[in-house]
Design a protein around this motif. Structure first.
Motif, PDB file in Angstrom:
ATOM      1  N   ALA A  27      13.947  38.430 -37.004  1.00  0.00           N
ATOM      2  CA  ALA A  27      14.353  37.031 -37.105  1.00  0.00           C
ATOM      3  C   ALA A  27      14.275  36.334 -35.758  1.00  0.00           C
ATOM      4  CB  ALA A  27      15.765  36.927 -37.683  1.00  0.00           C
ATOM      5  N   GLU A  28      14.724  36.989 -34.696  1.00  0.00           N
ATOM      6  CA  GLU A  28      14.661  36.367 -33.367  1.00  0.00           C
ATOM      7  C   GLU A  28      13.224  36.227 -32.903  1.00  0.00           C
ATOM      8  OE1 GLU A  28      17.126  38.079 -30.417  1.00  0.00           O
ATOM      9  OE2 GLU A  28      18.987  37.790 -31.531  1.00  0.00           O
ATOM     10  N   LEU A  29      12.378  37.216 -33.217  1.00  0.00           N
ATOM     11  CA  LEU A  29      10.966  37.105 -32.857  1.00  0.00           C
ATOM     12  C   LEU A  29      10.314  35.939 -33.601  1.00  0.00           C
ATOM     13  CD1 LEU A  29       9.597  40.763 -32.721  1.00  0.00           C
ATOM     14  CD2 LEU A  29       9.528  39.082 -30.877  1.00  0.00           C
ATOM     15  N   ALA A  30      10.621  35.807 -34.893  1.00  0.00           N
ATOM     16  CA  ALA A  30      10.040  34.713 -35.670  1.00  0.00           C
ATOM     17  C   ALA A  30      10.531  33.366 -35.172  1.00  0.00           C
ATOM     18  CB  ALA A  30      10.371  34.902 -37.154  1.00  0.00           C
ATOM     19  N   ASP A  31      11.813  33.281 -34.842  1.00  0.00           N
ATOM     20  CA  ASP A  31      12.370  32.022 -34.355  1.00  0.00           C
ATOM     21  C   ASP A  31      11.783  31.637 -33.005  1.00  0.00           C
ATOM     22  OD1 ASP A  31      14.573  29.879 -34.428  1.00  0.00           O
ATOM     23  OD2 ASP A  31      14.968  30.905 -32.520  1.00  0.00           O
ATOM     24  N   VAL A  98       2.174  41.712 -31.011  1.00  0.00           N
ATOM     25  CA  VAL A  98       2.974  41.211 -32.121  1.00  0.00           C
ATOM     26  C   VAL A  98       2.091  40.265 -32.928  1.00  0.00           C
ATOM     27  CG1 VAL A  98       5.000  39.885 -32.821  1.00  0.00           C
ATOM     28  CG2 VAL A  98       5.145  41.422 -30.864  1.00  0.00           C
ATOM     29  N   VAL A  99       2.094  40.458 -34.245  1.00  0.00           N
ATOM     30  CA  VAL A  99       1.290  39.638 -35.147  1.00  0.00           C
ATOM     31  C   VAL A  99       2.219  38.731 -35.954  1.00  0.00           C
ATOM     32  CG1 VAL A  99      -0.176  39.678 -37.213  1.00  0.00           C
ATOM     33  CG2 VAL A  99      -0.598  41.288 -35.336  1.00  0.00           C
ATOM     34  N   TYR A 100       1.835  37.456 -36.072  1.00  0.00           N
ATOM     35  CA  TYR A 100       2.554  36.501 -36.913  1.00  0.00           C
ATOM     36  C   TYR A 100       1.582  35.936 -37.943  1.00  0.00           C
ATOM     37  CZ  TYR A 100       6.074  36.186 -33.119  1.00  0.00           C
ATOM     38  OH  TYR A 100       7.025  36.442 -32.162  1.00  0.00           O
ATOM     39  N   LEU A 101       1.992  35.928 -39.201  1.00  0.00           N
ATOM     40  CA  LEU A 101       1.264  35.238 -40.261  1.00  0.00           C
ATOM     41  C   LEU A 101       2.182  34.140 -40.786  1.00  0.00           C
ATOM     42  CD1 LEU A 101      -0.277  38.272 -42.186  1.00  0.00           C
ATOM     43  CD2 LEU A 101      -1.272  36.937 -40.325  1.00  0.00           C
ATOM     44  N   VAL A 142       6.042  34.684 -41.770  1.00  0.00           N
ATOM     45  CA  VAL A 142       7.033  33.617 -41.631  1.00  0.00           C
ATOM     46  C   VAL A 142       6.703  32.541 -42.652  1.00  0.00           C
ATOM     47  CG1 VAL A 142       8.135  31.982 -40.069  1.00  0.00           C
ATOM     48  CG2 VAL A 142       7.219  34.129 -39.160  1.00  0.00           C
ATOM     49  N   SER A 143       7.646  32.278 -43.561  1.00  0.00           N
ATOM     50  CA  SER A 143       7.415  31.304 -44.617  1.00  0.00           C
ATOM     51  C   SER A 143       8.750  30.726 -45.059  1.00  0.00           C
ATOM     52  CB  SER A 143       6.710  31.973 -45.811  1.00  0.00           C
ATOM     53  OG  SER A 143       6.452  31.036 -46.841  1.00  0.00           O
ATOM     54  N   ALA A 144       8.808  29.399 -45.197  1.00  0.00           N
ATOM     55  CA  ALA A 144      10.010  28.713 -45.676  1.00  0.00           C
ATOM     56  C   ALA A 144      11.240  29.115 -44.875  1.00  0.00           C
ATOM     57  CB  ALA A 144      10.220  29.001 -47.170  1.00  0.00           C
ATOM     58  N   ARG A 145      11.081  29.218 -43.550  1.00  0.00           N
ATOM     59  CA  ARG A 145      12.161  29.591 -42.627  1.00  0.00           C
ATOM     60  C   ARG A 145      12.805  30.916 -43.006  1.00  0.00           C
ATOM     61  NH1 ARG A 145      13.189  27.158 -38.500  1.00  0.00           N
ATOM     62  NH2 ARG A 145      15.226  28.173 -38.269  1.00  0.00           N
ATOM     63  N   LEU A 165      15.870  32.646 -40.956  1.00  0.00           N
ATOM     64  CA  LEU A 165      15.841  32.377 -39.528  1.00  0.00           C
ATOM     65  C   LEU A 165      17.121  31.663 -39.119  1.00  0.00           C
ATOM     66  CD1 LEU A 165      12.170  31.190 -38.916  1.00  0.00           C
ATOM     67  CD2 LEU A 165      13.086  33.504 -39.084  1.00  0.00           C
ATOM     68  N   PRO A 166      17.530  31.804 -37.850  1.00  0.00           N
ATOM     69  CA  PRO A 166      18.739  31.106 -37.393  1.00  0.00           C
ATOM     70  C   PRO A 166      18.564  29.600 -37.495  1.00  0.00           C
ATOM     71  CG  PRO A 166      18.016  32.784 -35.807  1.00  0.00           C
ATOM     72  CD  PRO A 166      16.914  32.626 -36.807  1.00  0.00           C
ATOM     73  N   PRO A 167      19.645  28.853 -37.633  1.00  0.00           N
ATOM     74  CA  PRO A 167      19.544  27.390 -37.647  1.00  0.00           C
ATOM     75  C   PRO A 167      18.834  26.893 -36.384  1.00  0.00           C
ATOM     76  CG  PRO A 167      21.742  28.074 -38.287  1.00  0.00           C
ATOM     77  CD  PRO A 167      21.039  29.311 -37.808  1.00  0.00           C
ATOM     78  N   PRO A 168      18.007  25.868 -36.493  1.00  0.00           N
ATOM     79  CA  PRO A 168      17.268  25.366 -35.321  1.00  0.00           C
ATOM     80  C   PRO A 168      18.204  25.009 -34.176  1.00  0.00           C
ATOM     81  CG  PRO A 168      16.441  24.350 -37.333  1.00  0.00           C
ATOM     82  CD  PRO A 168      17.667  25.114 -37.721  1.00  0.00           C
ATOM     83  N   GLY A 169      17.806  25.407 -32.976  1.00  0.00           N
ATOM     84  CA  GLY A 169      18.551  25.049 -31.769  1.00  0.00           C
ATOM     85  C   GLY A 169      19.755  25.906 -31.470  1.00  0.00           C
TER      86      GLY A 169
END
Length: 413
Positions: A27-31, A98-101, A142-145, A165-169
C-alpha cells in the motif's frame, strides 16, 4: 525500500539530500507512485529501479498499457531493457525492480477483475527483467485506489478485494513532499487538456487556417519572402504575448486557458502556427525562455496547440515542441514530457521534438541549449549590423547564412 533525492530519469522532483522516506508494504509503495512520477497516472506500466541492500529507489520508465495482450511480451522486453540499460548508462545497474500496473476498472468491471486481467502482463515483465539478471522484487496492480501484489507468497496473499490505499495526503511521503516545499502530484490528464483542442467550435479556426495558407504562398514566393514571413510571424507572436502578459492573473489553469483563448484571434493563431512551420522562425521563438518571457510564451504555445485540429492537427508539432522546451527550461519536466510526446504523436519524425524529448528523458541540463540559442542570436544580430553598415550596392554579394535547422515551411491541408 528508501526514497531519497535520486532523480535519474528526471521524472520526480528533487527533495533535500538529508530527507529520506522509508516505504514498507504494497500500500505504501502504491501510494508513493504519484510522488515518484510527479503525477497521477492510469492505463500505465511503470518500472522503478532499486539499488543497494536498502532498496533505494532510482530511475524509472513509464509507458501506456498496450491494449492488445499479444503486444505484452514485446512491450515487457522493451521496458525492462530500457530501464536496465538506462540505469547502466548512469553508472548504477539495478539490483531489483518494482513493477506497477495502473488501470481504472472498465464500465461494470470490479477492481479485482482488473488485477486478474493484467496478471499475465505482470508475469511477462517478471520474466523479461529476470532475463536481464535483475529480479522483480514487487509487482503491484493499482486500481480504484486499491492495490494487489503479484509477488506475495500464498501465505501472505492480499485479500481478494485488495488493500485500500491511505487517504490522500496522510502518508509519510506526502508529508515529506509538503515539508520540502514540492508541489503535490498533478493529474496527467489535466496537463494534456491544456495542450489539446477544446471540443466543438473548430470550424472558424480551420477556415482561418485556409485563408492564411492562401495568403502565405505569395509572401514566400516574393522577394525576401522567407525573412519577411519570419519577421511577421515573430511580430505577431510578440504582440499576443504582450496581450497575455498584460491580462490579470488567474490561478485556476482551466480558467486561465479559457481567458487566453479569448485573447487570441483565429486569424492571428493561423498566421503564427503556419509561420512556425519554418524552422528559422521556430528557433528564434525558442529564445523566449528568459524570466520576462517564459510565462507568456508558454501560455501562447499552449493556446496555439489548442487551435490545431482537423486537417491542421499535425501543424501543432512546433507549438507543442516550444511548449515542451519552455516547460523543461523552467523546471517543469512533467509538462515538458507531455508536450513533447504529443508533438511526436502528431509528427513522429519532427527532429526538434525528438531531440528535446531525448534530452529531457536523459536528465540533461537545458542550459546547454539556452547557451546555444544565445550564441545563435548574437551571430544573427551581428550579421544584421554588418548588412546595415555595408556600402550601397553591396547587399547580396556575400554568402548566405542559414539556421542549422534549415527551412521548413509547409503549406498544405
Amino acid at each position: 525500500m528508501t526514497h531519497s533525492n535520486e532523480n535519474q530519469h528526471g521524472t520526480a522532483p528533487e527533495t533535500p539530500a538529508e530527507v529520506k522516506v522509508t516505504l514498507g508494504g504494497p500500500a505504501e509503495l502504491a501510494d508513493a507512485l504519484p510522488y515518484l512520477l510527479g503525477f497521477h497516472c492510469t492505463d500505465s506500466v511503470v518500472l522503478v529501479a532499486l539499488h543497494g541492500a536498502q532498496g533505494r529507489l532510482g530511475g524509472r520508465v513509464r509507458a501506456g498499457l498496450p491494449p492488445q495482450p499479444e503486444d505484452w511480451p514485446a512491450a515487457a522486453r522493451e521496458l525492462a531493457r530500457g530501464l536496465v540499460e538506462g540505469s547502466i548508462r548512469r553508472g548504477a545497474r539495478p539490483d531489483g525492480i518494482v513493477v506497477y500496473l495502473c488501470q481504472e476498472p472498465r464500465a461494470g468491471e470490479a477492481p479485482a477483475r482488473v488485477m486478474e486481467r493484467l496478471r499475465p502482463l505482470a508475469q511477462q515483465l517478471r520474466v523479461a527483467c529476470g532475463a536481464l539478471d535483475v529480479p522483480v522484487v514487487e509487482a503491484l496492480c493499482v486500481s480504484a485506489r486499491r492495490c494487489w501484489s503479484y509477488c506475495a507468497p500464498t501465505s501472505e496473499r492480499l485479500p481478494e478485494e485488495g488493500t485500500a490505499l491511505p487517504p490522500p495526503g496522510t502518508t509519510a511521503i506526502a508529508a515529506t513532499t509538503a515539508y520540502a516545499g514540492l508541489p503535490a502530484p498533478c493529474s496527467l490528464r489535466a496537463v494534456e487538456a491544456r495542450l489539446t483542442p477544446r471540443a466543438g467550435g473548430g470550424e472558424a479556426q480551420e477556415a482561418a487556417f485556409d485563408i492564411a495558407r492562401a495568403e502565405l504562398v505569395p509572401r514566400v514566393l516574393g522577394e525576401q519572402g522567407e525573412e519577411e514571413l519570419r519577421r511577421r510571424t515573430l511580430g505577431l507572436a510578440r504582440a499576443v504575448m504582450e496581450r497575455l502578459r498584460a491580462a490579470p492573473r488567474i490561478d485556476a489553469p482551466s480558467d486561465c486557458d479559457l481567458r487566453d483563448d479569448g485573447l487570441l484571434g483565429d486569424a492571428e493563431a493561423a498566421a503564427i502556427v503556419l509561420g512556425l512551420q519554418d524552422r528559422c522562425a521556430r528557433d528564434r521563438a525558442a529564445e523566449w525562455v528568459g524570466p520576462l518571457d517564459a510565462d507568456a510564451a508558454l501560455r501562447l504555445w499552449r493556446a496555439l496547440a489548442r487551435r490545431c485540429r482537423g486537417s491542421y492537427t499535425d501543424h501543432a508539432a512546433p507549438p507543442l515542441s516550444l511548449a515542451g522546451w519552455v516547460a523543461w527550461s523552467t523546471g517543469d519536466g512533467i509538462e515538458a514530457r507531455v508536450a513533447l510526446r504529443m508533438a511526436l504523436d502528431r509528427e513522429p519524425r519532427y527532429t526538434f521534438a525528438r531531440l528535446l524529448h531525448t534530452s529531457v528523458n536523459e536528465g540533461l541540463d537545458p542550459e546547454s541549449l539556452r547557451s546555444c540559442l544565445r550564441r545563435e542570436r548574437r551571430r544573427r544580430v551581428a550579421g544584421a549590423v554588418r548588412v546595415r553598415r555595408a556600402p550601397a550596392g553591396s547587399a547580396g554579394r556575400g554568402p548566405r547564412h542559414h539556421s542549422p535547422g534549415g527551412r521548413r515551411v509547409r503549406i498544405r491541408r
